[in-house]
Design a protein around this motif. Structure first.
Motif, mmCIF file in Angstrom:
data_model
loop_
_atom_site.group_PDB
_atom_site.id
_atom_site.type_symbol
_atom_site.label_atom_id
_atom_site.label_comp_id
_atom_site.label_asym_id
_atom_site.label_seq_id
_atom_site.Cartn_x
_atom_site.Cartn_y
_atom_site.Cartn_z
ATOM 1 N N ARG A 190 -5.877 -7.614 -1.523
ATOM 2 C CA ARG A 190 -4.661 -6.791 -1.395
ATOM 3 C C ARG A 190 -3.614 -8.586 -2.024
ATOM 4 O O ARG A 190 -3.445 -9.388 -1.771
ATOM 5 N N ASP A 191 -3.234 -7.505 -3.349
ATOM 6 C CA ASP A 191 -2.966 -8.868 -4.719
ATOM 7 C C ASP A 191 -3.687 -9.471 -4.905
ATOM 8 O O ASP A 191 -2.922 -11.163 -5.267
ATOM 9 N N ASN A 251 1.981 -1.908 -9.696
ATOM 10 C CA ASN A 251 1.117 -2.163 -8.505
ATOM 11 C C ASN A 251 1.111 -0.429 -7.941
ATOM 12 O O ASN A 251 1.233 -0.049 -6.631
#
Length: 439
Positions: A190-191, A251
């Motif tokens: 995640r990220d 994103n």
């Protein structure tokens, strides 16, 4: 017409499965010179749709599509023919044969269903191969539905492992979350940071009961340049460039970028572009129509296909059958565990019929037929009187103890087994009626 196609597929599949199963009993009985009085596809209470006699056996098609049967002489079965059992055993009757022969006759149907699944899976591997979307190709992560968000997933998460095991195929992700008897630990990226998500069993049960697995995750579609239509875009961009940010919007997916760019009509936008290993900063004007002259690629994900030669398809088919057997056995174990509440999801003929598509597709048909053949094999080997497993367990007991179970006990066990099966049948089909017509 859609319903007719579903019904035709269901009956063709069921006829193949039942016919092969009963053929197993029939062949093994013939090998040991045991007389077979009837061989029927579907049941024939009161009358049959079609029948003929060859030698000592009556072959027919019943009108009640709930299975099929072979009536083996000298055996207590669903026909409950007590008169025959009162007479002295004849040499060509089931009860006159050694226990090991009777045992093989009883498990022959299950063996035939497993062999049928192997043959079908081998044929599928050879004809179509194994086509799937790989989890590692989902480089931009997934979008999740409401059920996924409740479990703790964020849009854009890349799933790395489930309980420490990497996931090869995307379609295996939801299966792994559904078939569990405990909590699950999922690691996601995640990220750019690996994050662990704990999924309690109760939450997974709730997701399954609410059918949250439908549309649980979908692939994200990034902004990948396919071609350019404006001079400014042609000068600045290349096919294959990935636009990772537009101004402060980062994103996101292509539709979000497209909407944002449209809002900047007549102005300009600043792009962050990934080209190979390099990150570029590019400014482009936005036309009065709200476009920058870039066409996004829609060929982001390419399914992988594992092709097999004829000889390679044989071990591949056997392996796939083993995987499906193991998977269904795990599901069956969960059904009998009250805490999983999977018993509430049991379905009958409507549920089975609904899995077939409304248009004819031979690959899909054979995949479902192979899986249902495995289900039939597993269900029949369960040691419930009235099923093959019930008959086999009594015979196996005789082989070990050298003592034959009395016909009175077998008769009572058959009644108990038929009652259990009837209750299961009513419960499963009652669930169908509730889900499809009331709920």
């Amino acid at each position: 017409m859609d319903l007719v196609i579903k019904i035709l597929q269901f009956f063709l599949c069921f006829t193949i499965l039942v016919g092969i199963h009963e053929l197993g009993h029939f062949i093994m009985a013939r090998i040991f010179h045991i007389r077979v009085e009837k061989f029927y596809i579907f049941f024939d209470p009161w009358f049959s749709l079609f029948k003929f006699r060859h030698k000592d056996t009556e072959y027919g098609l019943g009108w009640l599509p709930l299975g099929g049967y072979v009536k083996i002489a000298g055996m207590i079965d669903e026909s409950m023919d007590k008169e025959q059992m009162k007479q002295a055993p004849k040499p060509d009757e089931f009860r006159a044969k050694p226990a090991w022969q009777r045992f093989l006759v009883m498990i022959a149907g299950v063996v035939m269903n497993v062999l049928l699944a192997i043959v079908i899976y081998c044929g599928i591997c050879y004809t179509w191969g194994d086509t799937y979307l790989a989890n590692e190709d989902a480089r931009w992560g997934y979008n999740f539905n409401e059920a996924g968000h409740k479990l703790g997933f964020h849009d854009g998460d890349r799933i790395l492992t489930i309980d420490g095991q990497p996931v090869e195929k995307i379609q295996d992700i939801v299966t792994a979350l559904l078939i569990t008897e405990g909590d699950r630990q999922v690691r996601v990226l995640r990220d750019g940071v690996e994050t662990d998500i704990s999924l309690p069993l109760d939450d997974l049960i709730a997701m399954r009961q609410e059918k949250g697995y439908e549309g649980f995750l979908t692939l994200r579609y990034p902004f990948i340049v396919d071609s350019m239509t404006s001079q400014a875009a042609i000068a600045a961009l290349r096919p294959g460039d990935e636009i990772r940010a537009v101004d402060e919007l980062r994103n996101a997916e292509f539709p979000e970028y497209q909407k944002y760019i449209a809002s900047k009509a007549g102005d300009s936008v600043h792009l962050e572009v990934l080209r190979g290993d390099n990150t570029l900063q590019i400014a482009l004007p936005v036309s009065d129509e709200g476009v920058i002259g870039v066409i996004s690629s829609n060929q982001i994900y390419t399914p992988r296909t594992q092709k097999y030669t004829f000889w390679e398809s044989i071990p591949a088919g056997i392996h796939r059958t083993g995987e499906m057997l193991s998977s269904y056995w795990e599901q069956l174990k969960l059904i009998v565990q009250p805490k999983t509440k999977m018993y509430e999801e049991l379905g009958g003929f409507i549920a089975i019929g609904s899995i077939f598509p409304s248009e004819w597709n031979w690959q899909d048909f054979w995949i479902k037929t192979a899986f249902l053949s495995i289900i039939l094999a597993v269900m029949n080997i369960i040691p419930i009187p009235g099923l093959d497993g019930g008959h086999a367990i009594f015979t196996f007991w005789e082989m070990i103890t050298r003592r034959k179970v009395s016909e009175k006990v077998l008769e009572m066990a058959q009644y108990v087994g038929m009652f259990i099966l009837l209750m299961l049948l009513l419960y499963a089909n009652g669930n169908d009626i509730y889900r499809f017509f009331i709920k």
